[in-house]
Design an enzyme around this catalytic site. Structure first.
Site, mmCIF file in Angstrom:
data_model
loop_
_atom_site.group_PDB
_atom_site.id
_atom_site.type_symbol
_atom_site.label_atom_id
_atom_site.label_comp_id
_atom_site.label_asym_id
_atom_site.label_seq_id
_atom_site.Cartn_x
_atom_site.Cartn_y
_atom_site.Cartn_z
ATOM 1 N N LYS A 53 0.935 -1.325 -0.098
ATOM 2 C CA LYS A 53 0.089 0.087 0.199
ATOM 3 C C LYS A 53 0.744 1.363 -0.041
ATOM 4 O O LYS A 53 0.682 2.304 -0.625
ATOM 5 C CB LYS A 53 -1.059 -0.053 1.291
ATOM 6 C CG LYS A 53 -1.940 -1.202 1.113
ATOM 7 C CD LYS A 53 -2.833 -1.437 2.449
ATOM 8 C CE LYS A 53 -3.762 -2.460 2.248
ATOM 9 N NZ LYS A 53 -4.599 -2.835 3.448
ATOM 10 N N GLN A 97 -5.062 -1.960 9.550
ATOM 11 C CA GLN A 97 -4.933 -3.155 8.853
ATOM 12 C C GLN A 97 -5.582 -4.324 9.666
ATOM 13 O O GLN A 97 -5.294 -4.250 10.995
ATOM 14 C CB GLN A 97 -3.480 -3.320 8.661
ATOM 15 C CG GLN A 97 -3.050 -4.612 7.849
ATOM 16 C CD GLN A 97 -3.475 -4.548 6.374
ATOM 17 O OE1 GLN A 97 -3.751 -3.548 5.804
ATOM 18 N NE2 GLN A 97 -3.948 -5.635 5.708
ATOM 19 N N ASP A 120 -11.632 1.876 3.394
ATOM 20 C CA ASP A 120 -11.800 0.538 3.335
ATOM 21 C C ASP A 120 -13.295 0.363 2.886
ATOM 22 O O ASP A 120 -13.515 -0.750 2.557
ATOM 23 C CB ASP A 120 -11.509 -0.209 4.593
ATOM 24 C CG ASP A 120 -10.012 -0.911 4.535
ATOM 25 O OD1 ASP A 120 -9.849 -1.331 3.553
ATOM 26 O OD2 ASP A 120 -9.442 -0.957 5.602
HETATM 27 N N1 GUN Z 1 -6.713 -7.293 5.962
HETATM 28 C C1 GUN Z 1 -6.946 -8.248 4.875
HETATM 29 N N2 GUN Z 1 -7.525 -7.384 3.866
HETATM 30 C C2 GUN Z 1 -7.737 -6.162 4.225
HETATM 31 C C3 GUN Z 1 -8.303 -4.970 3.781
HETATM 32 O O1 GUN Z 1 -8.929 -4.838 2.514
HETATM 33 N N3 GUN Z 1 -8.567 -3.929 4.499
HETATM 34 C C4 GUN Z 1 -7.909 -3.888 5.852
HETATM 35 N N4 GUN Z 1 -7.877 -2.794 6.480
HETATM 36 N N5 GUN Z 1 -7.253 -5.038 6.357
HETATM 37 C C5 GUN Z 1 -7.307 -5.964 5.632
#
Ligand code: GUN
Length: 296
Positions: A53, A97, A120
């Site tokens: 990211k 996350q 998200d």
């Molecule tokens: N952990 C696995 N996939 C995701 C996601 O799309 N967003 C977040 N915040 N955590 C994750």
């Protein structure tokens, strides 16, 4: 004829080029799009996602900060960190996350993120808006799946999409997105899950099959209709002594067998994975554009 491979890397590159232009347009107006990421602990997969990211943000021209918190951080400390990012005008997007440590309520933390900064698309307000078909940040993996289909030349409009998996992150929001009476959606959707007695009865009826169960290679060629378009959302680490890392990534589909039968299929890695990161960047740019009064 073997299936066409729908490359998430290629489609991602195309979208990221578009996003670079939008980030530059924002900068001309004095706005630098910003993303704040909270990472709690040292889970290897989470570190790898967060690194991807940060790299994508830098490439596009998004100001990104990752706040690394120790594994033993309390719920209160995490909420305080989120509060700081919510209040900080440099960040248009805030992401925590997942997964979080077991003793922390992920729901409580997600609910604490400002809905306007929830890139998200997990906040209950945004989930409600999605169900109602109102504008909102779209959850990144479902958004990426739809973009892969549309840009790959397999629009879901009028098709029967069978989604295997009912998670809050993929299955449920993907179904909500696909049933909307909108361009690039308007599909008939069936959701299969662990309570479905005979999944194959449904998967064989799919024009488009989405595998999001989180079980390595659970979807076999016998479960796929000839000519089906298969989207594999699974990212599973399986032990592999031949790999320097000691593992390799496989999807939820038996890729080698299915590619002899399907019209098109996404690979793992290099399919949905890069799209999830790219759509997070899209949501961050859109949040910055909204704040700057530019219509996304
Ligand atoms: N952990 C696995 N996939 C995701 C996601 O799309 N967003 C977040 N915040 N955590 C994750």
């Amino acid at each position: 004829m073997p299936a066409k491979i729908i490359s998430g890397r290629e489609v991602s590159c195309q979208i990221r080029e578009e996003l670079k232009i939008r980030a530059a347009r924002l900068k001309e107006k004095g706005v630098v799009p910003g993303l704040g990421v909270v990472l709690v602990g040292e889970d290897a997969a989470s570190i790898s996602y967060v690194t991807a990211k940060a790299k994508a943000a830098e490439e596009i021209g998004i100001f990104e900060t990752t706040i690394n918190m120790p594994p033993a951080s309390s719920e209160e400390e995490i909420l305080r960190t989120v509060d700081g990012l919510n209040r900080d005008g440099r960040y248009n997007g805030v992401l925590v996350q997942l997964p979080l440590p077991k003793y922390v309520s992920a729901d409580k933390v997600i609910n604490f993120i400002s809905p306007e900064k929830d890139v998200d698309g997990f906040h209950p307000i945004n989930v409600g808006k999605l169900l109602r078909g109102e504008p909102c940040p779209l959850p990144c993996t479902p958004y990426g799946v739809v973009q892969l289909l549309v840009r790959g030349g397999y629009s879901p409009e009028g098709k029967h999409v069978v989604v295997c998996g009912r998670s809050n992150i993929v299955g449920k929001p993907l179904a909500a997105l696909l049933i909307q009476k909108k361009k690039g959606a308007n599909a008939t959707v069936t959701i299969c899950h662990t309570g479905t007695p005979d999944i194959t009865r449904f998967t064989l009826q799919a024009d488009i099959l989405v595998a999001a169960m989180g079980v390595p290679r659970i979807i076999k060629a016998e479960m796929v209709r000839a000519g089906c378009v298969v989207i594999d959302v699974g990212v599973n680490r399986v032990p592999d002594a031949a790999s320097p890392k000691g593992f390799r990534l496989v999807g939820d589909c038996d890729f080698e067998a299915i590619k002899e039968k399907a019209e098109a299929i996404t690979p793992v890695p290099g399919g949905v994975g890069p799209m999830t990161v790219t759509m997070l960047m899209m949501n961050t740019i859109e949040a910055a554009e909204r704040k700057a009064g530019l219509t996304p």
